[in-house]
Write a protein that holds these residues in place. Structure first.
Motif, PDB file in Angstrom:
ATOM      1  N   SER A   1       0.828  -1.203   0.000  1.00 17.29           N
ATOM      2  CA  SER A   1       0.000   0.000   0.000  1.00 17.29           C
ATOM      3  C   SER A   1       0.863   1.253   0.000  1.00 17.29           C
ATOM      4  O   SER A   1       2.084   1.180   0.168  1.00 17.29           O
ATOM      5  N   THR A   2       0.193   2.385  -0.153  1.00 18.16           N
ATOM      6  CA  THR A   2       0.871   3.683  -0.064  1.00 18.16           C
ATOM      7  C   THR A   2      -0.099   4.707   0.495  1.00 18.16           C
ATOM      8  O   THR A   2      -1.323   4.547   0.373  1.00 18.16           O
ATOM      9  N   ASP A   3       0.439   5.749   1.120  1.00 14.16           N
ATOM     10  CA  ASP A   3      -0.369   6.872   1.588  1.00 14.16           C
ATOM     11  C   ASP A   3      -0.440   7.924   0.490  1.00 14.16           C
ATOM     12  O   ASP A   3       0.560   8.180  -0.203  1.00 14.16           O
ATOM     13  N   LEU A   4      -1.610   8.541   0.332  1.00  9.77           N
ATOM     14  CA  LEU A   4      -1.750   9.666  -0.592  1.00  9.77           C
ATOM     15  C   LEU A   4      -1.617  10.954   0.211  1.00  9.77           C
ATOM     16  O   LEU A   4      -2.383  11.192   1.145  1.00  9.77           O
ATOM     17  N   LYS A   5      -0.647  11.774  -0.150  1.00  8.51           N
ATOM     18  CA  LYS A   5      -0.341  12.991   0.612  1.00  8.51           C
ATOM     19  C   LYS A   5      -1.400  14.057   0.333  1.00  8.51           C
ATOM     20  O   LYS A   5      -1.192  15.024  -0.402  1.00  8.51           O
ATOM     21  N   PHE A   6      -2.545  13.875   0.983  1.00  2.45           N
ATOM     22  CA  PHE A   6      -3.676  14.767   0.753  1.00  2.45           C
ATOM     23  C   PHE A   6      -4.612  14.640   1.945  1.00  2.45           C
ATOM     24  O   PHE A   6      -5.387  13.690   2.035  1.00  2.45           O
ATOM     25  N   SER A   7      -4.531  15.577   2.869  1.00  2.00           N
ATOM     26  CA  SER A   7      -5.313  15.490   4.094  1.00  2.00           C
ATOM     27  C   SER A   7      -6.726  16.027   3.906  1.00  2.00           C
ATOM     28  O   SER A   7      -7.020  16.735   2.934  1.00  2.00           O
ATOM     29  N   LEU A   8      -7.584  15.700   4.830  1.00  2.00           N
ATOM     30  CA  LEU A   8      -8.981  16.146   4.843  1.00  2.00           C
ATOM     31  C   LEU A   8      -9.730  15.765   3.565  1.00  2.00           C
ATOM     32  O   LEU A   8     -10.569  16.520   3.076  1.00  2.00           O
ATOM     33  N   CYS A   9      -9.420  14.606   3.041  1.00  2.00           N
ATOM     34  CA  CYS A   9     -10.098  14.135   1.834  1.00  2.00           C
ATOM     35  C   CYS A   9     -11.573  13.874   2.143  1.00  2.00           C
ATOM     36  O   CYS A   9     -11.904  13.173   3.095  1.00  2.00           O
ATOM     37  N   GLN A  10     -12.449  14.450   1.321  1.00  2.00           N
ATOM     38  CA  GLN A  10     -13.888  14.291   1.499  1.00  2.00           C
ATOM     39  C   GLN A  10     -14.456  13.168   0.637  1.00  2.00           C
ATOM     40  O   GLN A  10     -15.309  12.420   1.057  1.00  2.00           O
ATOM     41  N   ARG A  11     -13.987  13.100  -0.621  1.00  2.00           N
ATOM     42  CA  ARG A  11     -14.475  12.089  -1.552  1.00  2.00           C
ATOM     43  C   ARG A  11     -13.359  11.718  -2.519  1.00  2.00           C
ATOM     44  O   ARG A  11     -12.389  12.452  -2.687  1.00  2.00           O
ATOM     45  N   ALA A  12     -13.531  10.554  -3.191  1.00  2.00           N
ATOM     46  CA  ALA A  12     -12.556  10.099  -4.184  1.00  2.00           C
ATOM     47  C   ALA A  12     -13.307   9.479  -5.356  1.00  2.00           C
ATOM     48  O   ALA A  12     -14.409   8.951  -5.185  1.00  2.00           O
ATOM     49  N   PHE A  13     -12.699   9.536  -6.534  1.00  2.00           N
ATOM     50  CA  PHE A  13     -13.344   9.013  -7.738  1.00  2.00           C
ATOM     51  C   PHE A  13     -12.264   8.454  -8.663  1.00  2.00           C
ATOM     52  O   PHE A  13     -11.362   9.186  -9.088  1.00  2.00           O
TER      53      PHE A  13
ATOM     54  N   ASP B   1      -5.519   3.124 -13.223  1.00  2.00           N
ATOM     55  CA  ASP B   1      -4.545   3.565 -12.232  1.00  2.00           C
ATOM     56  C   ASP B   1      -4.669   5.028 -11.817  1.00  2.00           C
ATOM     57  O   ASP B   1      -3.789   5.550 -11.143  1.00  2.00           O
ATOM     58  N   ARG B   2      -5.726   5.722 -12.204  1.00  2.00           N
ATOM     59  CA  ARG B   2      -5.831   7.166 -11.919  1.00  2.00           C
ATOM     60  C   ARG B   2      -6.997   7.448 -10.982  1.00  2.00           C
ATOM     61  O   ARG B   2      -8.108   6.961 -11.173  1.00  2.00           O
ATOM     62  N   ILE B   3      -6.737   8.270  -9.953  1.00  2.00           N
ATOM     63  CA  ILE B   3      -7.754   8.610  -8.970  1.00  2.00           C
ATOM     64  C   ILE B   3      -7.711  10.099  -8.674  1.00  2.00           C
ATOM     65  O   ILE B   3      -6.631  10.702  -8.606  1.00  2.00           O
ATOM     66  N   THR B   4      -8.888  10.711  -8.520  1.00  2.00           N
ATOM     67  CA  THR B   4      -9.004  12.127  -8.191  1.00  2.00           C
ATOM     68  C   THR B   4      -9.683  12.270  -6.835  1.00  2.00           C
ATOM     69  O   THR B   4     -10.724  11.660  -6.584  1.00  2.00           O
ATOM     70  N   LEU B   5      -9.089  13.090  -5.961  1.00  2.00           N
ATOM     71  CA  LEU B   5      -9.585  13.302  -4.610  1.00  2.00           C
ATOM     72  C   LEU B   5     -10.072  14.745  -4.450  1.00  2.00           C
ATOM     73  O   LEU B   5      -9.565  15.649  -5.125  1.00  2.00           O
ATOM     74  N   MET B   6     -11.037  14.951  -3.566  1.00  2.00           N
ATOM     75  CA  MET B   6     -11.547  16.288  -3.274  1.00  2.00           C
ATOM     76  C   MET B   6     -11.469  16.533  -1.771  1.00  2.00           C
ATOM     77  O   MET B   6     -11.761  15.650  -0.975  1.00  2.00           O
ATOM     78  N   SER B   7     -11.079  17.762  -1.388  1.00  2.00           N
ATOM     79  CA  SER B   7     -10.982  18.097   0.029  1.00  2.00           C
ATOM     80  C   SER B   7     -11.496  19.513   0.273  1.00  2.00           C
ATOM     81  O   SER B   7     -11.718  20.286  -0.658  1.00  2.00           O
ATOM     82  N   ILE B   8     -11.675  19.850   1.565  1.00  2.00           N
ATOM     83  CA  ILE B   8     -12.050  21.198   1.989  1.00  2.00           C
ATOM     84  C   ILE B   8     -10.944  21.704   2.903  1.00  2.00           C
ATOM     85  O   ILE B   8     -10.577  21.037   3.864  1.00  2.00           O
ATOM     86  N   HIS B   9     -10.420  22.903   2.602  1.00  2.00           N
ATOM     87  CA  HIS B   9      -9.303  23.440   3.376  1.00  2.00           C
ATOM     88  C   HIS B   9      -9.580  24.862   3.830  1.00  2.00           C
ATOM     89  O   HIS B   9     -10.193  25.652   3.118  1.00  2.00           O
ATOM     90  N   GLY B  10      -9.071  25.184   5.025  1.00  2.00           N
ATOM     91  CA  GLY B  10      -9.073  26.563   5.510  1.00  2.00           C
ATOM     92  C   GLY B  10     -10.409  27.046   6.030  1.00  2.00           C
ATOM     93  O   GLY B  10     -11.445  26.397   5.851  1.00  2.00           O
ATOM     94  N   PRO B  11     -10.381  28.220   6.697  1.00  2.00           N
ATOM     95  CA  PRO B  11     -11.618  28.790   7.263  1.00  2.00           C
ATOM     96  C   PRO B  11     -12.658  29.140   6.203  1.00  2.00           C
ATOM     97  O   PRO B  11     -13.851  29.173   6.492  1.00  2.00           O
TER      98      PRO B  11
END
Length: 432
Positions: free
Chosen positions: A278-290, A297-307
């Motif tokens: 396995s591996t970690d994806l360097k992307f915190s606060l991930c909300q969803r993935a597709f 082999d390709r994945i896109t992640l979405m996150s929410i950041h900041g105030p």
């Protein structure tokens, strides 16, 4: 004067053509028609477009040649785009059968040219039962006995006409939706948080993420417990498999926990791997993935950041690397962008096989390329978008006024065509 090229160079040239071009060159002469109809060429096109073709023959798919299968399956895919609102049937499940908590297709819901296609859904209800319904007829086709505990999660495996449930007492059951009793039963040591049934190259399995952060894998059809793997210190909130089930993405929405991607074979072939890969994806606060359709082999992640709760998208390519006798997984950053200039925050999103990200806000449907350039926008105000569904062929939007909008991806561009609008009988509550 006709020029006759040797067979092998012609086949090499034809191997670079898409389906439309192959059909065109087949009209040149008898020799070209024979070569352009080769099963070798058309099977390659089928495998590229539909990953499950890697595991079956065209005879199992009901056709004599791969060309026939490609043309027929493409006709099936575009039938929804060609349809009109009057071609659809609207049915409501009677209220006396309980509130429908979950509903999944249990049939493969394919269309046929002779109109004999049959779509069946499986549902869990507030009455501690699961049932199946024929959508076209609007009739109940099977119902289970009342269960001792409420059903918490439901998933289906349409290829095998199988349903899997997990109840509030952490009991997992497998149903064939014909017999009154479950085919197999097992128990979890902690409550289930995410559930998925898939067919891998090693056979059909059930994947369960529990509240203690364990990934549990059960074999279908006997629900034999293959493995329990500690993944996170807390529960697994999201579980997504890549199109051909080569990878499995696991996530816990937590600021200090990074999402992980596992190589599926390392979880199932324990005799070949000393430990899961396995591996970690360097992307915190991930909300969803597709996972990108038709690109394993390709994945896109979405996150929410900041105030200001800025939405960010990031895309990775996964790759297996072999160093000596050891296999590792390496993630490669591909692209990313943030939506800083939009007042509304995207709630739902998906990705096309051309790397187009489509997302919905409350009042708009937006399309971006992989680097964040806006390609297209559809406005909905004063309507509100409730939900977005995305697959390799269509995008479906549900609205609070009881409408469904159906869009189709354009074959040779990065845009959507709006096909038609369908109406419910009832007005739906707005979000937020």
């Amino acid at each position: 004067m006709e020029i006759h090229l040797p067979r092998l160079p012609l086949m090499e040239i034809f191997s670079y053509l898409d389906a439309y071009s192959l059909l065109q060159v087949a009209q040149v002469n008898k020799n070209w028609n024979e070569l352009a109809s080769s099963d070798v060429l058309w099977r390659k096109l089928c495998q590229k477009r539909w990953f499950y073709c890697n595991m079956v023959t065209q005879q199992l798919l009901g056709k004599e040649t791969w060309k026939e299968f490609f043309i027929y399956r493409t006709w099936q895919e575009h039938a929804k785009s060609r349809a009109k609102p009057e071609d659809f049937i609207y049915k409501e499940i009677p209220a006396e059968y309980g509130i429908q908590a979950y509903a999944c297709y249990i049939s493969e819901h394919g269309l046929t040219r002779n109109g004999q296609g049959r779509s069946v859904i499986c549902m869990a209800t507030s009455m501690n039962r699961i049932s199946t319904w024929d959508i076209h007829e609007g009739v109940l086709t099977w119902v289970s006995p009342e269960q001792p505990a409420s059903i918490k999660l439901l998933t289906t495996l349409p290829e095998m006409y199988i349903a899997v449930t997990v109840d509030m007492e952490s009991t997992i059951k497998l149903w064939d939706c014909h017999n009154s009793e479950a085919l197999a039963t097992n128990s979890l040591i902690s409550p289930c948080q995410s559930l998925k049934a898939v067919i891998t190259k090693d056979g059909p399995i059930v994947l369960i993420g529990d509240t203690l952060g364990n990934l549990n894998i059960f074999r279908i059809p006997d629900l034999y417990h293959i493995t329990r793997l500690k993944v996170f210190p807390y529960g697994i909130s999201e579980l997504y498999c890549s199109p051909q089930k080569k990878w499995i993405f696991l996530n816990r929405k937590h600021p200090h926990i990074l999402p992980k991607v596992f190589y599926m074979s390392s979880l199932l072939r324990t005799s070949e791997f000393s430990a899961p890969v396995s591996t970690d994806l360097k992307f915190s606060l991930c909300q969803r993935a597709f996972w990108t359709p038709r690109r394993e082999d390709r994945i896109t992640l979405m996150s929410i950041h900041g105030p200001k709760k800025i939405k960010k998208f990031i895309t990775f390519d996964m790759e297996l690397e072999k160093i000596g006798n050891k296999i590792t997984v390496k993630e490669h950053f591909f692209a990313s962008f943030s939506l800083q200039n939009y007042e509304e925050r995207p709630e739902w999103y998906g990705v096309s096989d051309k790397d187009v990200i489509v997302c919905s806000t409350r009042f708009s449907l937006l399309l971006f390329d992989i680097n964040g350039h806006c390609l297209q926008a559809f406005q909905y105000c004063p309507e509100q978008i409730l939900r977005l569904w995305v697959d390799p062929l269509h995008v479906i939007v549900s609205c609070n006024d009881g409408f469904l909008d159906v869009y189709a991806w354009e074959e040779r561009s990065q845009q959507l065509n709006k096909c038609y609008r369908l109406q419910y009988s009832k007005h739906l509550p707005s979000s937020g």
